[in-house]
Design an enzyme around this catalytic site. Structure first.
Site, PDB file in Angstrom:
ATOM      1  CD  GLU A  14     -21.582 -22.366 -40.870  1.00 30.57           C
ATOM      2  OE1 GLU A  14     -22.033 -22.330 -39.621  1.00 30.57           O
ATOM      3  OE2 GLU A  14     -19.950 -22.750 -41.164  1.00 30.57           O
ATOM      4  CG  ASP A  56     -27.731 -20.593 -39.537  1.00 33.59           C
ATOM      5  OD1 ASP A  56     -28.075 -21.106 -39.118  1.00 33.59           O
ATOM      6  OD2 ASP A  56     -28.387 -19.234 -39.556  1.00 33.59           O
ATOM      7  CD  GLU A 114     -26.481 -24.292 -39.344  1.00 30.15           C
ATOM      8  OE1 GLU A 114     -27.195 -24.031 -38.728  1.00 30.15           O
ATOM      9  OE2 GLU A 114     -25.356 -24.287 -39.563  1.00 30.15           O
TER      10      GLU A 114
END
Length: 260
Positions: free
Chosen positions: A85, A89, A161
């Protein structure tokens, strides 16, 4: 025979509550019977939905593992999708920034930043996750799934993400560009006009700066709940004066709610 059918029906209902893919099997789908097979099955379904075939499916399986699942398997947080994640991102910000920089050559930096924020907030990413039916195939603990984790915006957005991070590790930046161009970035103008995409923090900042009151200050008032299901309350101040309070499942969402 009727008694046997009743028993089978009850058994199927029980299994469906534990394994969501049993609810609506597609023609030719196999029914997994152990955890590793379940992971592989989920990975195959997600690959169909995102139209990308991983060379190394271990990246994707890792991206599907919520923290609650890792803990239920007696693993640590490192084995969850949180690191992916984090990477996803950054990759998401890069690709979105690149695309809107090219698409809007006359927009200034502040407007580009605002548009990027509109596109990558939790609500929009959760919506994209739903469009690929991600919630159905996330690997969650039984308690997290029962509490509605498959429908929670924060979990869906984080999973989205994570998949981007996994895709980047597996194939580089180009597959991510193709995926986002077909999904998140497909209708930028339509999304930009919708209230769903309005960035209230940016709007409040524009107002306070225009009125000569400087920047709004956000302060966390409270954090309630376990790490995987926190609820934040944030207060916003302008020139030292309290003007609003908001709540959300992340600090960013709570700040948006307060600014609104």
């Amino acid at each position: 025979m009727s008694y046997r059918r009743n028993i089978l029906h009850v058994l199927q209902q029980f299994l469906s509550s534990r394994l969501p893919f049993l609810n609506a099997p597609e023609t030719g789908e196999e029914h997994p019977d152990d955890q590793k097979v379940v992971e592989q099955f989920y990975a195959r379904q997600v690959q169909k939905n995102i139209a990308y075939q991983f060379k190394d499916t271990s990246y994707l399986i890792h991206a599907l593992k919520h923290r609650s699942y890792a803990y239920a398997q007696e693993l640590t947080g490192v084995h969850s999708n949180e690191r992916l994640e984090f990477l996803g991102d950054a990759v998401l910000d890069l690709v979105v920034s690149e695309r809107i920089y090219i698409k809007y050559p006359k927009r200034r930096e502040g407007r580009l930043t605002q548009l990027r924020s509109l596109l990558v907030n939790k609500s929009s990413l959760a919506q994209q996750a739903r469009s690929i039916k991600l919630g159905k195939y996330l690997l969650l603990s039984e308690s997290e799934a029962r509490s509605g984790g498959r429908h929670r915006d924060s979990i869906l957005a984080d999973g989205y993400e994570s998949i981007i991070g996994a895709m980047y590790l597996d194939g580089g930046i180009e597959p991510v560009r193709v995926f986002l161009d077909k999904t998140l970035l497909a209708n930028i103008e339509t999304q930009n006009r919708s209230d769903l995409w309005r960035n209230y923090k940016s709007a409040l900042l524009e107002y306070t700066q225009g009125a000569g009151k400087g920047q709004p200050k956000y302060r966390i008032e409270s954090e309630i709940g376990p790490d995987h299901d926190k609820m934040f309350t944030v207060e916003v101040y302008i020139a030292g004066t309290f003007v609003g309070r908001g709540t959300g499942s992340s600090k960013k969402d709570a700040e948006q709610d307060a600014a609104r």
